[in-house]
Design a protein around this motif. Sequence first.
Motif, PDB file in Angstrom:
ATOM      1  N   GLU A 163       0.863  -1.247  -0.197  1.00 16.18           N
ATOM      2  CA  GLU A 163      -0.168  -0.009  -0.046  1.00 16.18           C
ATOM      3  C   GLU A 163       0.907   1.340  -0.035  1.00 16.18           C
ATOM      4  O   GLU A 163       1.940   1.310   0.476  1.00 16.18           O
ATOM      5  N   VAL A 164       0.365   2.569  -0.520  1.00 16.22           N
ATOM      6  CA  VAL A 164       1.108   3.496  -0.479  1.00 16.22           C
ATOM      7  C   VAL A 164       0.108   4.706   0.230  1.00 16.22           C
ATOM      8  O   VAL A 164      -1.105   4.886  -0.104  1.00 16.22           O
ATOM      9  N   LEU A 165       0.916   5.323   1.070  1.00 18.20           N
ATOM     10  CA  LEU A 165       0.153   6.405   1.899  1.00 18.20           C
ATOM     11  C   LEU A 165       1.119   7.802   1.409  1.00 18.20           C
ATOM     12  O   LEU A 165       1.971   7.820   1.709  1.00 18.20           O
ATOM     13  N   ILE A 166       0.371   8.491   0.721  1.00 17.55           N
ATOM     14  CA  ILE A 166       1.005   9.661   0.428  1.00 17.55           C
ATOM     15  C   ILE A 166       0.673  10.796   1.510  1.00 17.55           C
ATOM     16  O   ILE A 166      -0.549  10.985   1.924  1.00 17.55           O
ATOM     17  N   VAL A 167       1.688  11.593   1.921  1.00 13.32           N
ATOM     18  CA  VAL A 167       1.390  12.654   2.724  1.00 13.32           C
ATOM     19  C   VAL A 167       1.905  14.007   2.025  1.00 13.32           C
ATOM     20  O   VAL A 167       2.517  14.354   1.453  1.00 13.32           O
TER      21      VAL A 167
END
Length: 284
Positions: A163-167
Amino acid sequence: MSDVLSPLSPTKVATTSYGPRPRNASSAHIIAVTSGKGGVGKTFVSANLAAALTRHGLRVLVLDADLGLANLDVVLNLYPKVTLHDVFTGKASLQEAVVTAPGGFHVLLAGSGMVEYSRLTPEVRNQLIHVIDTLAPNYDIMLLDTGAGISDVVLFSVSLAHEVLIVATPEPTSLTDAYAAIKVLTTQQKRHNMRLVINQAARPGDGRAITGQLQQVLNRFVHSESGLPMRLIHMGDIPADKAVREAVMRRQLLIQASPGCAASLAIAQLANRIKTMVTPTQAV
């Protein structure tokens, strides 16, 4: 927000492609915490999210994948004797490099100022794969605190995650760079879902509106260029809070220093959402 996003121009990207990591239910759920722009609070989010997830009884490891410009040790007020650099060079074992951070989760810290990690070499690629494959079976969640931007090293680190969590923050430069990163990951890694958290949000609801605007721009890109469906999932907002700066300056975890502040409560909500991504077979 539309006037911020509308002038986005095509972004020149690295040509090397990496697909997302295949899912293995018996190993950790790997989440890359990344950003298009530096200085948006990515490492702050990684560290406090790890502590919040640990409170749920999950086994959590944060791997400092910002090779060469690592600062997770600074955020956590740690002075490591062994780093990922020592593991890569054979000076120490992987087990020696994993330490317990404030908050109860484990960390694997990278060395800072290592120019040899500014580009992706076969050695760095193979070492990262080995480290993650070795450690993943011991944890429920692994957070990869990557560098910012779209360099080969960052893109490869992200490719190792499920999964990718963009901040991002609400500033125009952050949103423009977040769009560029999402666009590259959609094209090169064939990702159909990515997650977004807005840090330093000024007002409730800002993050959901920003996510909607980014999704509209991405839809136009998808239809005109990649032909790939892409869903951007809003994971929450972390409000601007003076307690954050105070905790960072003191090199403390926010959720320990000020557990009742607005930003801490928002991180706790983010952890609750992340927890739902962990399959029952992984939960402790």
